[in-house]
Design a protein around this motif. Structure first.
Motif, short mmCIF file in Angstrom:
data_model
loop_
_atom_site.label_atom_id
_atom_site.label_comp_id
_atom_site.label_asym_id
_atom_site.label_seq_id
_atom_site.Cartn_x
_atom_site.Cartn_y
_atom_site.Cartn_z
N HIS A 122 -4.15 17.13 -22.09
CA HIS A 122 -4.90 16.87 -21.57
C HIS A 122 -5.90 17.40 -20.29
CE1 HIS A 122 -6.52 13.22 -19.16
NE2 HIS A 122 -6.17 13.69 -18.16
N HIS A 179 -9.55 17.58 -18.66
CA HIS A 179 -10.92 17.98 -17.97
C HIS A 179 -11.57 18.86 -17.56
CE1 HIS A 179 -9.62 13.97 -15.53
NE2 HIS A 179 -8.02 14.23 -15.88
N THR A 214 -10.28 13.18 -21.54
CA THR A 214 -9.92 12.57 -20.13
C THR A 214 -11.21 11.65 -20.22
OG1 THR A 214 -10.47 11.79 -18.08
CG2 THR A 214 -10.98 13.51 -18.15
N ARG A 262 5.18 15.07 -19.17
CA ARG A 262 3.81 15.34 -19.20
C ARG A 262 4.06 16.31 -17.87
NH1 ARG A 262 -2.00 12.81 -18.21
NH2 ARG A 262 -2.43 13.61 -16.52
N GLU A 304 -2.69 18.97 -13.39
CA GLU A 304 -3.06 18.05 -12.62
C GLU A 304 -2.20 16.91 -11.74
OE1 GLU A 304 -5.44 16.09 -15.93
OE2 GLU A 304 -5.62 13.92 -14.88
ZN ZN Z 1 -6.53 13.24 -16.41
#
Ligand code: ZN
Ligand code: KMH
Length: 313
Positions: A51, A53, A87, A257, A261
């Motif tokens: 995931h 960003h 994201t 997960r 982050e």
């Molecule tokens: Zn995120």
């Protein structure tokens, strides 16, 4: 429905996010090179989904600029078979339109999609630090007591229709509270999403449901009632809840997960050295409990993803 089709545990790793700031940990990747390297190492450690960003390489400020994403997306894709999950949540200060722009260009296999507007408070973090590496950090954190993380039904429909159509992008539906599950059910009834849904149950964000196991049981029961066999689920515990909640989810047949982050610490008071260290830790627990981790190919089969060859990066 508990457990992936293969009965194996899908590990997602959230590489950098927009919650933590550079002062909080030297391990938090924020240049494109650091994000790529950290993501590749996390995949090598066992993460099937990454995931992602982006951040301004000058000072680590969250950015939605596709040009910055494109400095690391191809590098990650060439080096791993992991599923790239971009994201659409961005950061608290971004418009929904700006949050969408990279995914529209990159057409990823997966994007996050936040299932409700909420408070998303980071301000208590600011009191833990006396000096800051960059001038934006303290302000960003302290002002979050007045931010609204916007995800109206219209925003959700915009993201669903923009990316779910010809892009064929599937979503990591981020649910921070039980009401978000009912929002999801409303959107399913409106025809916005087709099974199998991938629902990320999130605990411990200030503004969302608290990190208590009874809440995990409650959210899981509610998801079972609303979605039956149509969904796969994963659990994200923020901060110190990360490993305990991932462990609990594994025992319940769910997916997990981890990543910087969501949590900077590998154990009480000890900063994680990397995303890979967190992936390795949960992988060991999963395997000690007698489960196996899913490969990216198994994750794609379970979640009905379009394939890494269909993306535009
Ligand atoms: Zn995120
Ligand atoms: N950064 C937070 C505002 C997502 O990636 O979609 C929420 C977030 C969710 O990171």
């Amino acid at each position: 429905m508990s457990g992936s089709k293969t009965g194996k545990v899908i590990i997602s790793c959230a590489i950098t996010g927009a919650i933590h700031t550079p002062t909080m940990s030297d391990a938090l990747p924020f240049t494109p090179e650091q994000i790529a390297q950290s993501a590749i190492e996390a995949a090598q450690a066992g993460a099937a989904i990454l995931h992602l960003h982006a951040r301004d390489p000058k000072d680590g400020r969250p950015t939605s600029d596709p040009a910055v994403f494109y400095e690391f997306l191809p590098v990650i894709k060439q080096a791993t078979d992991a599923v790239v999950n971009i994201t659409t949540g961005g950061s608290l200060t971004m418009s929904v339109e700006s949050r969408l722009q990279t995914a529209v260009q990159a057409s990823p296999e997966m994007c996050s999609l936040n299932m409700g507007t909420m408070n998303f408070a980071l301000h208590p973090l600011a009191d833990r630090y006396k000096t800051w590496k960059y001038d934006w950090e303290e302000d960003y954190l302290r002002k979050s007591d007045d931010y609204i993380f916007r995800n109206t039904f219209r925003d959700i429909a915009l993201i669903a229709r923009t990316l779910g159509g010809e892009h064929g992008t599937k979503f990591e539906h981020e649910c921070y509270d039980v009401g978000h599950l009912y929002n999801m059910a409303h959107c399913v009834d409106a025809g916005l999403f087709k099974p199998p849904f991938f629902i990320q149950l999130i605990f411990g964000i200030l503004g969302g449901i608290g990190p208590e196991v009874r809440n995990l049981l409650f959210m899981k029961e509610t998801a079972d009632k609303l979605f039956g066999a149509d969904y796969q689920w994963s659990v994200l515990g923020a901060g110190r809840a990360q490993i305990p909640f991932a462990t609990q989810a594994t025992m319940m047949g769910g997916n997990v997960r981890v990543g910087l982050e969501d949590n900077l610490y590998i154990s009480r008071g000890k900063l994680a050295a990397s995303n890979a260290e967190e992936v390795t830790k949960i992988r060991k627990i999963v395997e000690e409990l007698g489960y196996q981790i899913a490969t990216p190919a198994e994750a794609r089969a379970t979640l009905g993803l379009k394939g890494g060859d269909k993306v535009k990066f």
